[in-house]
Design a protein around this motif. Structure first.
Motif, mmCIF file in Angstrom:
data_model
loop_
_atom_site.group_PDB
_atom_site.id
_atom_site.type_symbol
_atom_site.label_atom_id
_atom_site.label_comp_id
_atom_site.label_asym_id
_atom_site.label_seq_id
_atom_site.Cartn_x
_atom_site.Cartn_y
_atom_site.Cartn_z
ATOM 1 N N ALA A 45 -49.613 -49.607 -9.432
ATOM 2 C CA ALA A 45 -49.882 -49.795 -8.002
ATOM 3 C C ALA A 45 -51.358 -49.569 -7.683
ATOM 4 C CB ALA A 45 -49.013 -48.857 -7.172
ATOM 5 N N ARG A 46 -51.856 -50.399 -6.787
ATOM 6 C CA ARG A 46 -53.234 -50.295 -6.308
ATOM 7 C C ARG A 46 -53.217 -50.437 -4.780
ATOM 8 N NH1 ARG A 46 -53.273 -49.310 -11.103
ATOM 9 N NH2 ARG A 46 -54.399 -50.429 -12.715
ATOM 10 N N ALA A 47 -54.049 -49.646 -4.111
ATOM 11 C CA ALA A 47 -54.198 -49.767 -2.656
ATOM 12 C C ALA A 47 -55.644 -49.445 -2.303
ATOM 13 C CB ALA A 47 -53.249 -48.825 -1.924
ATOM 14 N N ASN A 48 -56.275 -50.341 -1.572
ATOM 15 C CA ASN A 48 -57.650 -50.148 -1.104
ATOM 16 C C ASN A 48 -57.733 -50.456 0.375
ATOM 17 O OD1 ASN A 48 -58.547 -49.661 -3.709
ATOM 18 N ND2 ASN A 48 -59.722 -51.540 -3.897
ATOM 19 N N MET A 49 -58.553 -49.694 1.097
ATOM 20 C CA MET A 49 -58.968 -50.070 2.443
ATOM 21 C C MET A 49 -60.251 -50.863 2.253
ATOM 22 S SD MET A 49 -58.795 -50.024 5.773
ATOM 23 C CE MET A 49 -57.884 -48.643 6.388
ATOM 24 N N VAL A 50 -60.272 -52.101 2.750
ATOM 25 C CA VAL A 50 -61.436 -52.964 2.567
ATOM 26 C C VAL A 50 -61.965 -53.329 3.952
ATOM 27 C CG1 VAL A 50 -62.343 -55.043 1.483
ATOM 28 C CG2 VAL A 50 -60.382 -53.873 0.460
ATOM 29 N N ARG A 51 -63.268 -53.156 4.128
ATOM 30 C CA ARG A 51 -63.921 -53.453 5.408
ATOM 31 C C ARG A 51 -64.924 -54.579 5.196
ATOM 32 N NH1 ARG A 51 -63.142 -48.010 4.918
ATOM 33 N NH2 ARG A 51 -62.057 -47.013 6.658
ATOM 34 N N PHE A 52 -64.845 -55.582 6.071
ATOM 35 C CA PHE A 52 -65.692 -56.771 5.984
ATOM 36 C C PHE A 52 -66.594 -56.847 7.209
ATOM 37 C CE2 PHE A 52 -61.937 -57.731 3.546
ATOM 38 C CZ PHE A 52 -62.322 -58.587 2.533
ATOM 39 N N ALA A 53 -67.878 -57.106 7.006
ATOM 40 C CA ALA A 53 -68.784 -57.409 8.109
ATOM 41 C C ALA A 53 -68.456 -58.806 8.631
ATOM 42 C CB ALA A 53 -70.230 -57.348 7.618
ATOM 43 N N PRO A 54 -68.864 -59.131 9.865
ATOM 44 C CA PRO A 54 -68.613 -60.482 10.374
ATOM 45 C C PRO A 54 -69.095 -61.541 9.372
ATOM 46 C CG PRO A 54 -69.416 -59.100 12.141
ATOM 47 C CD PRO A 54 -69.545 -58.296 10.870
ATOM 48 N N GLY A 55 -68.225 -62.523 9.108
ATOM 49 C CA GLY A 55 -68.552 -63.619 8.208
ATOM 50 C C GLY A 55 -68.344 -63.322 6.732
#
Length: 134
Positions: A35-45
């Motif tokens: 199992a893998r779990a990540n919180m991923v945050r993306f800048a606009p675009g």
């Protein structure tokens, strides 16, 4: 019970992402757990390159407006609370809308990810449809 000390936030590599994106590891199974779990945050675009997962991937949208597309399909707009599942081997990309930050929790098993070419600007700006119809 074990309290796990997570690694530092990691900026995601330009080879696999267009724009700025960061990941925080929530869980990375060891031993028999894949199992893998990540919180991923993306800048606009910002967005991933085309890729597929050997055992599939589930995204839970936490904030912002997510854009997700499977190869040959429409771009889907997903909002906080939406859950998107991509089956094993299905080529897809996901990222933030051009004018919004976006965060999702990514869930998958194993390290079998096939990274492909970057999503072009023409692909990214294609027609969209909502993830849900009310």
């Amino acid at each position: 019970m074990e309290i796990v000390q997570p690694p530092a936030t990691a900026k995601l590599p330009a080879e696999m992402f267009t724009g700025d994106a960061w990941a925080d590891v929530i869980y990375r199974g060891e031993g028999l757990s894949r199992a893998r779990a990540n919180m991923v945050r993306f800048a606009p675009g910002a967005r991933t390159a085309w890729h597929s997962h050997g055992l599939g991937q589930t995204l839970y949208i936490v904030e912002g407006l997510a854009l997700i597309q499977s190869r040959g399909g429409d771009i889907v707009e997903a909002h906080p609370g939406d859950v998107i599942f991509t089956p094993a081997g299905e080529e897809h990309w996901h990222g933030a809308a051009p004018d919004r930050f976006m965060a999702h929790i990514a869930l998958w098993e194993g390290d079998e990810v096939d990274w492909l070419e970057h999503v072009t600007d023409d692909q990214y700006t294609g027609s969209r449809r909502p993830a849900r119809t009310f």
